[in-house]
Design an enzyme around this catalytic site. Structure first.
Site, short mmCIF file in Angstrom:
data_model
loop_
_atom_site.label_atom_id
_atom_site.label_comp_id
_atom_site.label_asym_id
_atom_site.label_seq_id
_atom_site.Cartn_x
_atom_site.Cartn_y
_atom_site.Cartn_z
N THR A 67 2.24 6.41 -17.75
CA THR A 67 1.70 7.81 -17.23
C THR A 67 0.66 8.44 -18.24
O THR A 67 -0.07 9.09 -17.73
CB THR A 67 2.77 8.77 -17.25
OG1 THR A 67 3.45 8.94 -18.56
CG2 THR A 67 3.99 8.45 -16.14
N HIS A 98 -16.70 19.87 -24.37
CA HIS A 98 -15.99 20.98 -24.83
C HIS A 98 -14.75 20.89 -26.19
O HIS A 98 -14.76 21.96 -27.07
CB HIS A 98 -15.31 22.14 -23.93
CG HIS A 98 -16.39 22.70 -23.26
ND1 HIS A 98 -15.82 23.67 -22.07
CD2 HIS A 98 -17.69 22.55 -22.97
CE1 HIS A 98 -17.06 24.07 -21.71
NE2 HIS A 98 -18.05 23.13 -22.19
N HIS A 133 -17.72 25.71 -29.30
CA HIS A 133 -16.63 25.04 -29.16
C HIS A 133 -16.10 24.37 -30.40
O HIS A 133 -15.15 23.85 -30.91
CB HIS A 133 -17.11 23.92 -28.02
CG HIS A 133 -17.38 24.30 -27.01
ND1 HIS A 133 -16.34 25.07 -26.05
CD2 HIS A 133 -18.55 24.40 -26.14
CE1 HIS A 133 -16.99 25.48 -25.03
NE2 HIS A 133 -18.48 25.08 -24.89
#
Length: 146
Positions: A67, A98, A133
């Site tokens: 997953t 970002h 950022h």
């Protein structure tokens, strides 16, 4: 670019395909396992890729498990690692733009090969935007030193 790859047994097939894809694009690959579909413990491989990034053995990393959740948890335990679990192109781009993510995490049982290749390419090709950022990345580092 030198890219560290790691997977567990659930991500092995996709890792092998991504390795070939990246080599065809001219990237150098540091394959840190696993090396077959035999059952393994994903934390070992997540830690290997995180350490390779932190030690300067690779510029970026890609981790793959069933997953992507487990690999994300492992990699993000390492100070200085910003691993992003992505399932589509926009988050793969924004993780770099970002968040200056240094590891892309994929779910081998969640996404198909074609999407995975596109996401890898976006992750590799997208630069960090910096600016406001960068201040936030530094704040994350300061808040998580302990």
């Amino acid at each position: 670019m030198k890219i560290a790859l790691g997977s567990d047994h659930a991500g092995f097939e996709l890792k092998e395909k991504i390795k070939t894809f990246l080599e065809e694009l001219g990237h150098e690959i540091l394959d840190l396992g696993c090396y077959s579909k035999d059952s393994v413990d994903y934390p070992e491989f997540g830690a290997k890729v995180a350490r390779a990034i932190l030690n300067g053995e690779a510029e970026r990393g890609i981790l793959i498990c069933g997953t992507g959740i487990g690999m994300s948890m492992v990699a993000n335990r390492f100070h200085g690692i910003r691993a992003a679990l992505c399932h589509e192109l926009f988050t793969a781009k924004m993780a770099r733009l970002h968040n200056d993510a240094n590891i892309l995490v994929l779910g081998g049982r969640v996404i198909g090969d074609a999407l995975a290749f596109e996401m890898v390419k976006v992750f590799i090709d997208t630069p960090f935007e910096g600016g406001r950022h960068e201040r936030r990345i530094k704040l994350i580092d300061e808040l998580t030193k302990e």
